[in-house]
Enzyme design. Structure first.
Site, short mmCIF file in Angstrom:
data_model
loop_
_atom_site.label_atom_id
_atom_site.label_comp_id
_atom_site.label_asym_id
_atom_site.label_seq_id
_atom_site.Cartn_x
_atom_site.Cartn_y
_atom_site.Cartn_z
CD1 TRP A 111 11.97 35.60 20.10
CD2 TRP A 111 13.15 36.14 21.37
NE1 TRP A 111 12.24 36.86 20.75
CE2 TRP A 111 13.19 36.98 20.83
CE3 TRP A 111 14.83 36.03 22.44
CZ2 TRP A 111 13.46 39.04 21.96
CZ3 TRP A 111 14.70 37.63 22.87
CH2 TRP A 111 14.23 38.42 22.41
CG ASN A 112 10.15 29.23 22.13
OD1 ASN A 112 9.55 29.14 21.43
ND2 ASN A 112 10.68 28.09 22.28
CG HIS B 23 15.21 21.27 47.59
ND1 HIS B 23 14.33 21.39 47.18
CD2 HIS B 23 15.19 19.71 47.50
CE1 HIS B 23 13.21 20.72 46.33
NE2 HIS B 23 14.31 19.88 47.11
CG HIS C 102 15.41 15.89 48.37
ND1 HIS C 102 15.12 13.73 47.81
CD2 HIS C 102 15.47 16.08 47.85
CE1 HIS C 102 14.54 14.15 47.26
NE2 HIS C 102 14.94 15.89 46.72
MN MN Z 1 15.19 18.01 43.37
#
Ligand code: MN
Length: 262
Positions: free
Chosen positions: A65-66, A83, A212
């Site tokens: 696993w990481n 965002h 956005h």
């Molecule tokens: Mn993005």
């Protein structure tokens, strides 16, 4: 079984027979995944990195696993309304509060490969969407509008990001198109093959970064760095785009799948 149950039964049968195929719209996510380039005055987003915790060794003899690390907006990823500053106060605007129902929706694929090949700063306009609607019908409420540019076929990071002295160059959406899709078509959001939903030169637009500003500002979503849009019909595919349920997450890498009979 009622009629609704039969719809799901037919879906399962269609998947088993191959009449319905699952198209993966996701780019591989790894250390080579290109990351958006912002002007130096802004903080930059770290790309993908990985540290192995154990790999069948003394640190963990039977398991691998990481630990992974990356900016929320890395590779094929989902933009939540929180965002952008325009969406910061909207209800259910983060990854942990978006209703699950909104993570599944039909796709309208708008093919602008020819226009994008001729002009890497090409912007899809409201007139462009209206021309698409004349051929394919009205964009349904609650659908993804996916911009097919074939940009995902640019396999080297430099060509994909396409940054020149005056900043990045890649196709995207005109403000009038985004306002039309948000307010007159009530879409789920927009998806693109480029590194972000905005055109490369969008820092210079009014408003800056309109994809956005307008999409997240009206509670809608974004999908960036998609691929395989050339395998989808213009209408009829169903997209499943389900990001990680990060508490107050602004975005996350996402495995985007499309169901299609084409
Ligand atoms: Mn993005």
């Amino acid at each position: 079984m009622d009629a609704n149950g039969r719809v799901l039964q037919e879906l399962v049968a269609g998947l088993a027979s191959g009449d319905i195929s699952v198209v993966d719209l996701t780019q591989p996510l790894g250390p080579d995944t290109p990351v958006i380039d912002l002007p130096a005055i802004f903080a930059s987003s770290p790309g993908f990195s990985r540290k192995t915790i154990s790999r069948y060794d003394e640190k963990g003899p039977a398991w691998y696993w990481n630990a992974i690390s990356f900016g929320e907006h890395t590779g094929t990823h989902f933009d939540a309304p929180i965002h952008w500053v325009t969406g910061k106060d909207l209800p259910n605007n983060a990854l942990d509060t978006i209703p699950a129902r909104k993570l599944v929706g039909p796709a309208c694929v708008v093919d602008v490969t020819r226009e994008s090949a001729e002009n890497e700063d090409y912007l899809l306009t409201r007139a462009g969407i209206e021309a698409w609607e004349k051929k394919h019908g009205r964009v349904p409420a609650g659908s993804w509008v996916l911009l097919r540019t074939d940009w995902s076929k640019r396999k080297d990071a430099a060509g994909f990001l396409n940054v020149r002295e005056d900043g990045p160059h890649n196709p995207g959406f005109h403000k009038d198109c985004l306002e039309f899709l948000a307010h007159e078509r009530d879409v789920l959001g927009v998806g693109v093959e480029t590194v972000g939903t905005d055109a490369g030169q969008a820092a210079t637009f009014d408003p800056p970064f309109p994809a956005h500003a307008i999409m997240q500002g009206s509670g809608r979503f974004g999908l960036a760095s998609l691929c395989n849009l050339d395998r989808l019909p213009s209408t009829g595919a169903v997209v499943i785009a389900s990001p990680l349920k990060l508490v107050e997450g602004s975005g996350s890498p996402v495995r985007v799948l499309a169901l299609t009979t084409a």
